[in-house]
Design an enzyme around this catalytic site. Structure first.
Site, short mmCIF file in Angstrom:
data_model
loop_
_atom_site.label_atom_id
_atom_site.label_comp_id
_atom_site.label_asym_id
_atom_site.label_seq_id
_atom_site.Cartn_x
_atom_site.Cartn_y
_atom_site.Cartn_z
N THR A 1 0.36 6.74 17.69
CA THR A 1 0.86 6.85 16.31
C THR A 1 0.10 5.99 15.31
O THR A 1 0.23 6.19 14.11
CB THR A 1 2.34 6.39 16.25
OG1 THR A 1 2.37 5.04 16.73
CG2 THR A 1 3.24 7.28 17.10
N GLY A 2 -0.59 4.98 15.81
CA GLY A 2 -1.20 3.96 14.95
C GLY A 2 -0.25 2.82 14.67
O GLY A 2 -0.66 1.77 14.17
N VAL A 3 1.01 3.00 15.03
CA VAL A 3 2.03 2.01 14.65
C VAL A 3 2.02 0.79 15.58
O VAL A 3 1.92 -0.35 15.12
CB VAL A 3 3.43 2.66 14.62
CG1 VAL A 3 4.50 1.60 14.35
CG2 VAL A 3 3.50 3.75 13.56
N HIS B 1 -5.85 -2.54 -3.05
CA HIS B 1 -4.72 -3.41 -3.40
C HIS B 1 -4.35 -4.43 -2.31
O HIS B 1 -3.85 -5.50 -2.64
CB HIS B 1 -3.48 -2.56 -3.71
CG HIS B 1 -3.57 -1.83 -5.01
ND1 HIS B 1 -2.53 -1.13 -5.55
CD2 HIS B 1 -4.61 -1.71 -5.90
CE1 HIS B 1 -2.91 -0.59 -6.72
NE2 HIS B 1 -4.16 -0.92 -6.94
N ASN B 2 -4.55 -4.09 -1.06
CA ASN B 2 -4.10 -4.97 0.03
C ASN B 2 -5.25 -5.71 0.71
O ASN B 2 -5.01 -6.51 1.62
CB ASN B 2 -3.33 -4.19 1.11
CG ASN B 2 -2.29 -3.24 0.56
OD1 ASN B 2 -2.25 -2.06 0.94
ND2 ASN B 2 -1.45 -3.72 -0.36
N ARG C 1 -0.89 -11.52 -4.38
CA ARG C 1 -0.01 -10.94 -3.36
C ARG C 1 -0.58 -11.14 -1.95
O ARG C 1 0.19 -11.35 -1.00
CB ARG C 1 0.20 -9.46 -3.69
CG ARG C 1 0.95 -9.32 -5.01
CD ARG C 1 0.80 -8.00 -5.69
NE ARG C 1 1.46 -8.04 -7.02
CZ ARG C 1 1.30 -7.12 -7.95
NH1 ARG C 1 0.52 -6.07 -7.74
NH2 ARG C 1 1.92 -7.23 -9.10
N ASP D 1 -5.88 2.45 22.49
CA ASP D 1 -5.29 2.64 23.81
C ASP D 1 -5.61 4.08 24.23
O ASP D 1 -6.42 4.76 23.59
CB ASP D 1 -3.79 2.31 23.81
CG ASP D 1 -2.94 3.35 23.10
OD1 ASP D 1 -3.50 4.28 22.49
OD2 ASP D 1 -1.69 3.23 23.15
N CYS E 1 -4.02 4.26 18.25
CA CYS E 1 -3.14 4.49 19.39
C CYS E 1 -2.51 5.86 19.16
O CYS E 1 -3.03 6.66 18.38
CB CYS E 1 -2.13 3.36 19.59
SG CYS E 1 -0.90 3.16 18.29
N HIS F 1 -3.76 -8.52 -7.45
CA HIS F 1 -3.54 -8.23 -6.03
C HIS F 1 -3.88 -9.43 -5.16
O HIS F 1 -3.33 -9.58 -4.07
CB HIS F 1 -4.34 -7.00 -5.62
CG HIS F 1 -4.00 -5.79 -6.43
ND1 HIS F 1 -2.75 -5.21 -6.38
CD2 HIS F 1 -4.71 -5.11 -7.36
CE1 HIS F 1 -2.72 -4.19 -7.23
NE2 HIS F 1 -3.88 -4.11 -7.84
C1 RB5 Z 1 1.46 5.32 24.20
O1 RB5 Z 1 2.11 6.36 24.85
C2 RB5 Z 1 2.01 5.15 22.80
O2 RB5 Z 1 3.27 4.57 22.86
C3 RB5 Z 1 1.07 4.34 21.96
O3 RB5 Z 1 -0.18 4.94 21.93
C4 RB5 Z 1 1.45 4.14 20.51
O4 RB5 Z 1 1.76 5.35 19.91
C5 RB5 Z 1 2.42 3.09 20.23
O5 RB5 Z 1 2.76 2.80 19.07
#
Ligand code: RB5
Length: 149
Positions: free
Chosen positions: A66-68, A97-98, A135, A7, A64, A132
């Site tokens: 955070t990558g999360v 492992h994954n 799993r 993103d 993104c 692994h």
């Molecule tokens: C965008 O502002 C931000 O929320 C996105 O890039 C990401 O970090 C979401 O997990």
């Protein structure tokens, strides 16, 4: 071929990773986004996830802020094992492992130097298999709605 996506929060990091892959002579396809204009990460997560699970791409890399968020979205596609990493050890062991097939990183978390090191170890490390694999099979069973014993 490696599928890349991001993103706006991961755009700059994706561009750095593209340069790095070019230097290493590793073929890639960029599934967007193509600027820092605000977009929704799930769109790009899904594009890369489908490229990987469809066999078009060998592995994927998603960025993104955070990558999360982008890892959460990618992991909703059956067959995806997307790992959100911000350290070298995790990027290595998520392959060993994954058997992770998508590496996710945060453009607001890691710098390009570390990110490219993580890309290298992620792409160059093979799955260990053995205990692994059991799993990984359990993760797949959860995807199918089965209850683990
Ligand atoms: C965008 O502002 C931000 O929320 C996105 O890039 C990401 O970090 C979401 O997990």
């Amino acid at each position: 071929m490696i599928a890349l996506g991001s993103d706006h929060g991961g755009y700059a990091l994706k561009e750095e990773i593209k340069k790095h892959l070019e230097e290493r002579g590793i073929p890639y396809r960029d599934y967007g986004t193509d600027s820092t204009a605000s977009v929704d990460y799930a769109v790009f997560a899904q594009r890369v996830a489908l490229a990987v699970t469809g066999g078009e791409a060998e592995k994927g890399i998603l960025c993104c802020g955070t990558g999360v968020g982008i890892s959460m979205a990618a992991n909703k596609v059956r067959g995806v094992r997307a790992a959100c990493c911000s350290d070298y050890y995790s990027a290595k062991f998520t392959r060993l492992h994954n058997d992770a097939n998508i590496l996710c990183m945060g453009g607001r978390v890691v710098g390009p130097g570390l990110a490219c090191e993580m890309v290298d170890v992620f792409l160059d490390t093979a799955f260990e298999g053995g205990r692994h694999q059991r799993r990984i099979d359990q993760i797949a069973a959860i995807e199918r709605g089965e209850t683990l014993e």
